[in-house]
Structure formats: structure tokens, C-alpha cells
Design a protein around this motif. Structure first.
Motif, mmCIF file in Angstrom:
data_model
loop_
_atom_site.group_PDB
_atom_site.id
_atom_site.type_symbol
_atom_site.label_atom_id
_atom_site.label_comp_id
_atom_site.label_asym_id
_atom_site.label_seq_id
_atom_site.Cartn_x
_atom_site.Cartn_y
_atom_site.Cartn_z
ATOM 1 N N ASP A 181 -14.759 -28.788 28.948
ATOM 2 C CA ASP A 181 -13.810 -29.194 29.984
ATOM 3 C C ASP A 181 -14.283 -30.548 30.493
ATOM 4 N N LYS A 205 -18.054 -30.238 31.426
ATOM 5 C CA LYS A 205 -18.685 -28.927 31.331
ATOM 6 C C LYS A 205 -18.575 -28.416 29.896
ATOM 7 N N GLU A 212 -5.124 -27.899 30.129
ATOM 8 C CA GLU A 212 -6.155 -27.554 31.109
ATOM 9 C C GLU A 212 -5.893 -26.226 31.834
ATOM 10 N N ASN A 224 -8.768 -24.006 42.080
ATOM 11 C CA ASN A 224 -9.799 -24.755 41.363
ATOM 12 C C ASN A 224 -10.154 -26.004 42.174
HETATM 13 MG MG LIG Z 1 -11.672 -29.593 36.425
#
Ligand SMILES: [Mg+2]
Ligand SMILES: Nc1ncnc2c1ncn2[C@@H]1O[C@H](COP(=O)(O)OP(=O)(O)OP(=O)(O)O)[C@@H](O)[C@H]1O
Length: 275
Positions: free
Chosen positions: A10, A17, A79, A105
Motif C-alpha cells: 500500500d 506499507k 485502494e 481510515n
Molecule cells: Mg492509506
């Protein structure tokens, strides 16, 4: 040693990440992250540690990272699909996990979704997120390092900076709990006599971000008729103060806050699962 065969990534606005299994036979996921400006270092690490791996990338910097990995078999994934898939995976380990929930998020910015076992869709978002935490902290105190911000904020007292409902009602009975923040930073006096204490200012920045994110999330939960809010994003990493603010305020507003171990890697896990 078995080679790493799959890597989920990500590549966000602030952090890249990565989730992977050290060997196909391993059950546990391994995690690592890089600051997004160090995208070349991240690509070098992938080339060195997983030269043969299939890679799936999500996040705003997916295309940029893909362009650094020309030797690899790289796919990309939307995403929000990746994030929700990763969250469902992590929820398997949570006892009494909610079936339908709002997913918040809190990354560089904040994105808010509805999710259940069949579907997910985006409800909205807020530009107030982890980027605001760092940006405001730096402008107010000169501290820009994430770990220093969160450690210093713990020692602060918001009383001198934030205005509570009880401050406005001054002894009268308020129509809503007096402990609620009436105005983040609203207790600052403009005659120069207000606190300049760095810890107080950082604690108040944490309050501003946490309460804004929570307010948007509980309103979203009310709109969809659910009472659980799953909070993810690296803004909560090692950041007990922000977690406490969010948990307390979510509860006060009649909902339940859920935090996931490694929740900040949800997008990377979802990308990994799609391979
Ligand atoms: Mg993000
Ligand atoms: N080591 C770190 N360095 C910098 N920021 C960190 C670090 N650890 C946690 N953070 C916090 O996490 C935030 C980034 O969260 P996250 O990684 O979820 O966002 P992102 O995926 O990069 O961004 P977005 O999804 O909005 O594109 C930062 O803004 C900061 O508040």
C-alpha cells in the motif's frame, strides 16, 4: 531459505506499507514500512528481498512504485477494495467482530466507508488526518518527527487550549455533557497570556484530529444504522493518546470503537490476498 513469492503493498501519501509471508509455508504475515519520499529505497528493498515475487500494489503512489519495479510481475488494485479486504481478514481474529460497520481510515487524510460481508462503499472523508497531525504540530511547535510528537503530546494538558462546554456554561447546567469540547483551541486568549507549552499544544492537536475524525465517523455510522466503527490507519500506530480520544468520544456518542492489530497494513494485506 524459501524465496518470498508474494508481496502486497500500500503505497500511500506518507508511508509505503508492505505485507508478505517470509515463506509460503509460514502462517504469519510480516510487515515493513518506508516513508513515501523514500520510494527508491522501498523498491531496492523489494528487489533485494523478493526478486521473484509477484507484487500487487494499491494506494495513491501505486503507479509511481510500479514504475520503479520494471523487473517484477506487478499488478495494481483499487485502494478501497484492498483496504476493506484486508480489514475483513484481520477481523477474523477479533472475537465478537461486527458484521456491518463503518470503516475509518485515518491516514494522511481520512476516508470513511460502510462495509459488511457482502459490500463496501465510501461514505465520505475529511482532510483532517495524520497529515494534519504532523503539519499543525510542526507549525505550532517546530517538532515534525512523528514519534517525538506522540511522546510529547502524552505529557500535555488540553485544558488551557481547548474550550469545554462547561467553560461556556460556567456553573449553569449545560444541555450536553460539560466535558465535551465546545471549541478545539477555543480557550486560547489572544492577549499573549495563553500557554505556549509545547506538550499542551501537541495534546490539543491530537484532540482536534481525534475528535474531528470521530465526529465524522459517528455521524456516518448513524446514517447507515450501524454502531461499530473500525478505525485503521498509521495515525494510530504507537499513538495511545489518539486512540484514547477516539475510543472515549466514540463511546460517548453511543457507538463502539474497534482497533485492529496491524490495521495500518490493511491495504497491503488486501493487495497480498488478491495475488
Ligand atoms: Mg492509506
Ligand atoms: N513513521 C512514521 N512517519 C511518519 N508518519 C507516521 C509514522 N508512523 C505513523 N505516522 C502517522 O501516520 C500517518 C500516515 O498514515 P497512513 O500510512 O495510514 O497514510 P497513507 O496511507 O500514507 O496516506 P493516504 O492513505 O492518505 O494516502 C502520518 O500522517 C502520521 O500521522
Amino acid at each position: 531459505m524459501e524465496p518470498i513469492m508474494k508481496m502486497g503493498i500500500d503505497a500511500g501519501g506518507t508511508l509505503i506499507k508492505i505485507a508478505y509471508r517470509a515463506a509460503e509455508s509460514e502462517e504469519v504475515m510480516e510487515y515493513i514500512h518506508f516513508p513515501s519520499p523514500q520510494i527508491r529505497e522501498a523498491a531496492s528493498w523489494i528487489k533485494q528481498h523478493a526478486p521473484e515475487a509477484k507484487v500487487c500494489i494499491t494506494g495513491g503512489k501505486a503507479a509511481l512504485l510500479q514504475s520503479c519495479l520494471s523487473q517484477h510481475d506487478v499488478s495494481t488494485i483499487v485502494e478501497f477494495d484492498a483496504t476493506c479486504r484486508g480489514v475483513q481478514y484481520l477481523l477474523q481474529d477479533v472475537e465478537g467482530a461486527p458484521e456491518a460497520f463503518v470503516l475509518t481510515n485515518c491516514g494522511t487524510g481520512t476516508s470513511i466507508h460502510y462495509a459488511d460481508t457482502n459490500k463496501h462503499y465510501r461514505l465520505g472523508g475529511s482532510g483532517v488526518g495524520g497529515g494534519s497531525l504532523i503539519g499543525l504540530s510542526y507549525l505550532l511547535t517546530g517538532i515534525g518527527d512523528y514519534n517525538e510528537i506522540i511522546q510529547t503530546a502524552k505529557k500535555g494538558n488540553r485544558e488551557h487550549v481547548d474550550l469545554k462546554v462547561s467553560h461556556i456554561y460556567e456553573g449553569a447546567v449545560p444541555p450536553i455533557p460539560g466535558d465535551l469540547t465546545a471549541s478545539n483551541f477555543g480557550n486560547v486568549r489572544t492577549d499573549g497570556s495563553s500557554t505556549r507549552d509545547i506538550a499542551d499544544l501537541l495534546a490539543s492537536v491530537m484532540g482536534l484530529v481525534g475528535e474531528t475524525v470521530t465526529t465524522a465517523s459517528v455521524l456516518a455510522a448513524g446514517q447507515c444504522g450501524v454502531s461499530s466503527i473500525v478505525y485503521i490507519g498509521s495515525s494510530f500506530v504507537s499513538n495511545e493518546l489518539l486512540q484514547d480520544i477516539v475510543v472515549g468520544y466514540t463511546k460517548l456518542r453511543g457507538a463502539e470503537a474497534v482497533f485492529l492489530e496491524n490495521g495500518s497494513y490493511s491495504g497491503a494485506i488486501g493487495a497480498w490476498l488478491s495475488l
